[in-house]
Design a protein around this motif. Sequence first.
Motif, mmCIF file in Angstrom:
data_model
loop_
_atom_site.group_PDB
_atom_site.id
_atom_site.type_symbol
_atom_site.label_atom_id
_atom_site.label_comp_id
_atom_site.label_asym_id
_atom_site.label_seq_id
_atom_site.Cartn_x
_atom_site.Cartn_y
_atom_site.Cartn_z
ATOM 1 N N ASN A 150 0.819 -1.218 0.000
ATOM 2 C CA ASN A 150 0.000 0.000 0.000
ATOM 3 C C ASN A 150 0.851 1.264 0.000
ATOM 4 O O ASN A 150 0.535 2.243 -0.680
ATOM 5 C CB ASN A 150 -0.969 -0.003 1.182
ATOM 6 N N CYS A 151 1.953 1.247 0.745
ATOM 7 C CA CYS A 151 2.866 2.391 0.775
ATOM 8 C C CYS A 151 3.492 2.605 -0.610
ATOM 9 O O CYS A 151 3.559 3.733 -1.103
ATOM 10 C CB CYS A 151 3.950 2.164 1.818
ATOM 11 N N CYS A 152 3.934 1.520 -1.227
ATOM 12 C CA CYS A 152 4.545 1.625 -2.555
ATOM 13 C C CYS A 152 3.535 2.114 -3.581
ATOM 14 O O CYS A 152 3.865 2.948 -4.437
ATOM 15 C CB CYS A 152 5.111 0.273 -2.989
ATOM 16 N N LEU A 153 2.325 1.629 -3.488
ATOM 17 C CA LEU A 153 1.287 2.046 -4.421
ATOM 18 C C LEU A 153 0.970 3.534 -4.243
ATOM 19 O O LEU A 153 0.872 4.282 -5.215
ATOM 20 C CB LEU A 153 0.032 1.198 -4.209
ATOM 21 N N GLU A 154 0.865 3.955 -2.994
ATOM 22 C CA GLU A 154 0.555 5.352 -2.701
ATOM 23 C C GLU A 154 1.668 6.302 -3.150
ATOM 24 O O GLU A 154 1.412 7.425 -3.571
ATOM 25 C CB GLU A 154 0.310 5.520 -1.195
ATOM 26 N N HIS A 155 2.903 5.836 -3.088
ATOM 27 C CA HIS A 155 4.055 6.683 -3.403
ATOM 28 C C HIS A 155 4.794 6.195 -4.651
ATOM 29 O O HIS A 155 6.003 6.403 -4.778
ATOM 30 C CB HIS A 155 5.017 6.723 -2.207
ATOM 31 N N ARG A 156 4.072 5.574 -5.560
ATOM 32 C CA ARG A 156 4.718 4.953 -6.724
ATOM 33 C C ARG A 156 5.513 5.946 -7.550
ATOM 34 O O ARG A 156 6.572 5.610 -8.072
ATOM 35 C CB ARG A 156 3.707 4.208 -7.579
ATOM 36 N N GLN A 157 5.042 7.174 -7.674
ATOM 37 C CA GLN A 157 5.778 8.166 -8.459
ATOM 38 C C GLN A 157 7.112 8.504 -7.808
ATOM 39 O O GLN A 157 8.096 8.767 -8.487
ATOM 40 C CB GLN A 157 4.931 9.421 -8.642
ATOM 41 N N GLU A 214 10.722 -6.116 -4.216
ATOM 42 C CA GLU A 214 11.469 -5.562 -5.340
ATOM 43 C C GLU A 214 10.675 -5.676 -6.632
ATOM 44 O O GLU A 214 10.656 -4.751 -7.450
ATOM 45 C CB GLU A 214 12.812 -6.268 -5.488
ATOM 46 N N SER A 215 10.010 -6.804 -6.817
ATOM 47 C CA SER A 215 9.172 -7.003 -8.001
ATOM 48 C C SER A 215 8.043 -5.977 -8.033
ATOM 49 O O SER A 215 7.725 -5.411 -9.088
ATOM 50 C CB SER A 215 8.593 -8.420 -7.994
ATOM 51 N N LEU A 216 7.443 -5.733 -6.888
ATOM 52 C CA LEU A 216 6.383 -4.738 -6.778
ATOM 53 C C LEU A 216 6.887 -3.357 -7.193
ATOM 54 O O LEU A 216 6.256 -2.668 -8.002
ATOM 55 C CB LEU A 216 5.867 -4.698 -5.334
ATOM 56 N N ILE A 217 8.029 -2.956 -6.670
ATOM 57 C CA ILE A 217 8.579 -1.642 -6.982
ATOM 58 C C ILE A 217 8.924 -1.555 -8.470
ATOM 59 O O ILE A 217 8.664 -0.539 -9.117
ATOM 60 C CB ILE A 217 9.793 -1.328 -6.089
ATOM 61 N N PRO A 265 -3.521 -6.877 -8.773
ATOM 62 C CA PRO A 265 -4.343 -7.763 -7.941
ATOM 63 C C PRO A 265 -3.650 -9.082 -7.602
ATOM 64 O O PRO A 265 -3.998 -9.722 -6.613
ATOM 65 C CB PRO A 265 -5.581 -8.011 -8.809
ATOM 66 N N ASP A 266 -2.644 -9.455 -8.386
ATOM 67 C CA ASP A 266 -1.957 -10.723 -8.124
ATOM 68 C C ASP A 266 -0.985 -10.640 -6.960
ATOM 69 O O ASP A 266 -0.555 -11.663 -6.449
ATOM 70 C CB ASP A 266 -1.197 -11.181 -9.374
ATOM 71 N N PHE A 267 -0.636 -9.443 -6.530
ATOM 72 C CA PHE A 267 0.362 -9.310 -5.470
ATOM 73 C C PHE A 267 -0.112 -9.976 -4.183
ATOM 74 O O PHE A 267 0.633 -10.721 -3.556
ATOM 75 C CB PHE A 267 0.720 -7.843 -5.231
ATOM 76 N N GLU A 268 -1.354 -9.732 -3.794
ATOM 77 C CA GLU A 268 -1.863 -10.354 -2.566
ATOM 78 C C GLU A 268 -1.910 -11.871 -2.708
ATOM 79 O O GLU A 268 -1.587 -12.592 -1.764
ATOM 80 C CB GLU A 268 -3.246 -9.803 -2.214
ATOM 81 N N ARG A 269 -2.271 -12.356 -3.883
ATOM 82 C CA ARG A 269 -2.281 -13.814 -4.113
ATOM 83 C C ARG A 269 -0.875 -14.386 -4.026
ATOM 84 O O ARG A 269 -0.676 -15.482 -3.494
ATOM 85 C CB ARG A 269 -2.900 -14.125 -5.475
ATOM 86 N N MET A 270 0.112 -13.661 -4.522
ATOM 87 C CA MET A 270 1.503 -14.126 -4.438
ATOM 88 C C MET A 270 1.940 -14.196 -2.972
ATOM 89 O O MET A 270 2.635 -15.139 -2.579
ATOM 90 C CB MET A 270 2.429 -13.208 -5.234
#
Length: 198
Positions: free
Chosen positions: A96-103, A167-170, A182-187
Motif C-alpha cells: 500500500n505504501c509503494c502504491l501510494e508513493h509509486r511516483q 522488489e518485483s512490486l517496486i 491484484p496478483d500481489f496479494e495472491r503471491m
Amino acid sequence: MAAVVEHEARRRMILDKALALFIDEGYEDVTFQKIADRCGITRTTLYIYFSNKRDIFMYSIKQLGETLEDALNSIIDNESLSMADRLKGVMMSVYNCCLEHRQLFSVLLMYLLQIQKTGVNTEEKVRRRTLRLRHLLSTILIEGIEKEEFKKVDVKATNEVFYGLIESLIYRLAILNQTDLPDFERMIDFTISGIRAN
C-alpha cells in the motif's frame, strides 16, 4: 515552543512541495531555486531548513521510511494476530505504501541511476535503507518458527523470497507503470502458505 512548531510546519510544507516538484520534473531537472519558487520563499530562507536539493530529497525518503516502519512495528507487535497474519500485514502495508508513493519510486530510480554514473555504489545505499525492513521480516519468520506456526525454513533464503516480492512490486510500479496489481496479494498468500506448519 510556538517557533519550533512553526519551523516544523514550514519544513513539512517544503518537503511536501519539493516532493511534488521532484515527481513532476524528476530529480535531475529540479533546482534549489525551483524548490524555493514552488514554496513561495527565497533561496536564503530555504537554506535555513535544508542545505541543498539532495538533502531535501533524502530527508523525504527517510521520512517515508520512518512512517512505514512505525506502521510495520504496530503490526508486528499486535499479539492478537498469528505470525502468518503479521507477515501478510507487513507485506500488504509495504504494498500500500509503494502504491501510494509509486511516483516517488520512479524519481528515486532516476536518482540512483544518476549517482551510479558518478561511481557511487547504489547497491550499498539501497541495502542501508532496506536493512530495517529485512530485519523485521526475519523477526517475524524466526518468531513464527519458534511458535511452530511456520516450518523450520532457511530464514535468510525465505527473507530473500519476501524481499524479492517487494522488489518485483517496486519494479512493476516504477518501471512498468502498472497501478493495478491484484496478483500481489495472491503471491503473498501463496508464499506464506508454503512456509506454514501443517
